[in-house]
Design a protein around this motif. Structure first.
Motif, PDB file in Angstrom:
ATOM      1  N   THR A   1      -0.675  18.220   2.321  1.00  0.00           N
ATOM      2  CA  THR A   1      -0.949  19.106   3.444  1.00  0.00           C
ATOM      3  C   THR A   1      -0.740  20.533   2.926  1.00  0.00           C
ATOM      4  N   PRO A   2      -1.004  21.544   3.734  1.00  0.00           N
ATOM      5  CA  PRO A   2      -0.803  22.910   3.247  1.00  0.00           C
ATOM      6  C   PRO A   2       0.637  23.214   2.803  1.00  0.00           C
ATOM      7  N   THR A   3       1.608  22.471   3.318  1.00  0.00           N
ATOM      8  CA  THR A   3       2.994  22.798   2.989  1.00  0.00           C
ATOM      9  C   THR A   3       3.765  21.698   2.267  1.00  0.00           C
ATOM     10  N   THR A   4       3.267  20.476   2.263  1.00  0.00           N
ATOM     11  CA  THR A   4       4.048  19.373   1.701  1.00  0.00           C
ATOM     12  C   THR A   4       3.148  18.193   1.373  1.00  0.00           C
ATOM     13  N   PHE A   5       3.767  17.128   0.931  1.00  0.00           N
ATOM     14  CA  PHE A   5       3.096  15.839   0.777  1.00  0.00           C
ATOM     15  C   PHE A   5       3.619  14.938   1.878  1.00  0.00           C
ATOM     16  N   GLU A   6       2.730  14.142   2.452  1.00  0.00           N
ATOM     17  CA  GLU A   6       3.132  13.127   3.409  1.00  0.00           C
ATOM     18  C   GLU A   6       2.482  11.827   2.987  1.00  0.00           C
ATOM     19  N   GLY A   7       3.018  10.727   3.459  1.00  0.00           N
ATOM     20  CA  GLY A   7       2.389   9.466   3.135  1.00  0.00           C
ATOM     21  C   GLY A   7       3.278   8.281   3.422  1.00  0.00           C
TER      22      GLY A   7
ATOM     23  N   ASN B   1       0.887  -1.048 -18.169  1.00  0.00           N
ATOM     24  CA  ASN B   1       2.228  -1.078 -17.573  1.00  0.00           C
ATOM     25  C   ASN B   1       2.784   0.317 -17.322  1.00  0.00           C
ATOM     26  N   SER B   2       1.988   1.348 -17.590  1.00  0.00           N
ATOM     27  CA  SER B   2       2.421   2.713 -17.269  1.00  0.00           C
ATOM     28  C   SER B   2       2.670   2.792 -15.767  1.00  0.00           C
ATOM     29  N   GLN B   3       3.632   3.605 -15.372  1.00  0.00           N
ATOM     30  CA  GLN B   3       4.027   3.697 -13.970  1.00  0.00           C
ATOM     31  C   GLN B   3       3.590   5.033 -13.371  1.00  0.00           C
ATOM     32  N   ILE B   4       3.040   4.954 -12.139  1.00  0.00           N
ATOM     33  CA  ILE B   4       2.598   6.144 -11.429  1.00  0.00           C
ATOM     34  C   ILE B   4       2.912   5.973  -9.947  1.00  0.00           C
ATOM     35  N   THR B   5       3.122   7.073  -9.275  1.00  0.00           N
ATOM     36  CA  THR B   5       3.338   7.058  -7.827  1.00  0.00           C
ATOM     37  C   THR B   5       2.102   7.633  -7.138  1.00  0.00           C
ATOM     38  N   ALA B   6       1.960   7.369  -5.854  1.00  0.00           N
ATOM     39  CA  ALA B   6       0.849   7.934  -5.083  1.00  0.00           C
ATOM     40  C   ALA B   6       0.924   9.459  -5.081  1.00  0.00           C
ATOM     41  N   ARG B   7       2.135  10.004  -5.011  1.00  0.00           N
ATOM     42  CA  ARG B   7       2.291  11.469  -5.036  1.00  0.00           C
ATOM     43  C   ARG B   7       1.757  12.031  -6.351  1.00  0.00           C
TER      44      ARG B   7
ATOM     45  N   ARG C   1       6.940   5.511  -4.610  1.00  0.00           N
ATOM     46  CA  ARG C   1       7.129   4.178  -5.178  1.00  0.00           C
ATOM     47  C   ARG C   1       6.237   4.030  -6.407  1.00  0.00           C
ATOM     48  N   ALA C   2       6.783   3.550  -7.504  1.00  0.00           N
ATOM     49  CA  ALA C   2       6.021   3.408  -8.743  1.00  0.00           C
ATOM     50  C   ALA C   2       5.242   2.102  -8.776  1.00  0.00           C
TER      51      ALA C   2
ATOM     52  N   VAL D   1       0.849  -1.186   0.000  1.00  0.00           N
ATOM     53  CA  VAL D   1       0.000   0.000   0.000  1.00  0.00           C
ATOM     54  C   VAL D   1       0.884   1.234   0.000  1.00  0.00           C
ATOM     55  N   ALA D   2       0.526   2.159  -0.843  1.00  0.00           N
ATOM     56  CA  ALA D   2       1.182   3.464  -0.856  1.00  0.00           C
ATOM     57  C   ALA D   2       0.090   4.523  -0.914  1.00  0.00           C
ATOM     58  N   PHE D   3       0.325   5.660  -0.284  1.00  0.00           N
ATOM     59  CA  PHE D   3      -0.606   6.775  -0.410  1.00  0.00           C
ATOM     60  C   PHE D   3       0.145   8.074  -0.185  1.00  0.00           C
ATOM     61  N   ALA D   4      -0.468   9.139  -0.652  1.00  0.00           N
ATOM     62  CA  ALA D   4       0.096  10.478  -0.458  1.00  0.00           C
ATOM     63  C   ALA D   4      -1.035  11.413  -0.071  1.00  0.00           C
TER      64      ALA D   4
END
Length: 177
Positions: A37-43, A126-132, A48-49, A31-34
């Motif tokens: 927040t008001p200032t950044t990404f957390e997760g 097979n395209s690659q994507i990240t949670a961010r 990870r692709a 599991v991955a998630f992003a």
């Protein structure tokens, strides 16, 4: 798709990233998630692709109408876009993918600020994507869809048949939202 839910929470209040982490820990598999927040990404594993078959269909829903921003979508185009999104129809996706191509997807990803997205051809799944990057895409989807086609695209996303709804767990919102 958990990223999209978490991202939408960032729009209405300060998301509880720790609660999202706890929920992710209960899910089987990787599991991955992003969360924005008001200032950044957390997760968790937000960079990870993963293969992006279902998310890619949403990207194609946005990329295709961008090429038709100055005209209405024809009935034959809607007969492809509708089942591609609502029923996850791979045959319709193949046709739309052929029309958009990796160039159109790269252009959309760049506009959306998706730094790590990598389209694949001829097997689009097979395209690659990240949670961010997924979070960036879904946070911007309203502005990425051309105004002329926005209501149509968002309606398709709201009306996915129940057997094809995937990846969104039940989340309890804080009472103050």
């Amino acid at each position: 798709m958990l990223a999209a839910v978490a991202a939408s929470l960032a729009l209405v209040g300060s998301p509880n990233v720790e609660a999202a982490r706890e929920y992710a820990a209960t899910r089987p598999g990787t599991v991955a998630f992003a969360v924005r927040t008001p200032t950044t990404f957390e997760g968790v594993d937000e960079d990870r692709a993963f293969n992006s078959a279902s998310v890619l269909k949403a990207m194609l829903l946005v990329a295709y109408p961008r090429s038709a921003r100055d005209r209405p979508l024809r009935a034959d185009e809607k007969r492809l876009l509708d089942p591609m999104i609502r029923k996850s129809d791979n045959a319709a996706t193949n046709v739309i993918f052929t029309r958009v191509g990796t160039t159109g997807l790269k252009r959309l990803a760049k506009t959306a600020g998706m730094a790590r997205f990598k389209p694949a051809s001829p097997i689009w799944g097979n395209s690659q994507i990240t949670a961010r990057d997924q979070t960036r895409f879904f946070l911007a989807i309203d502005t990425l869809l051309p105004a002329r086609h926005r209501a149509y695209g968002l309606r398709l996303l709201r009306t996915v048949v129940s057997s094809q709804r995937w990846g969104i767990g039940r989340l309890e919102l804080p009472r103050d939202l």
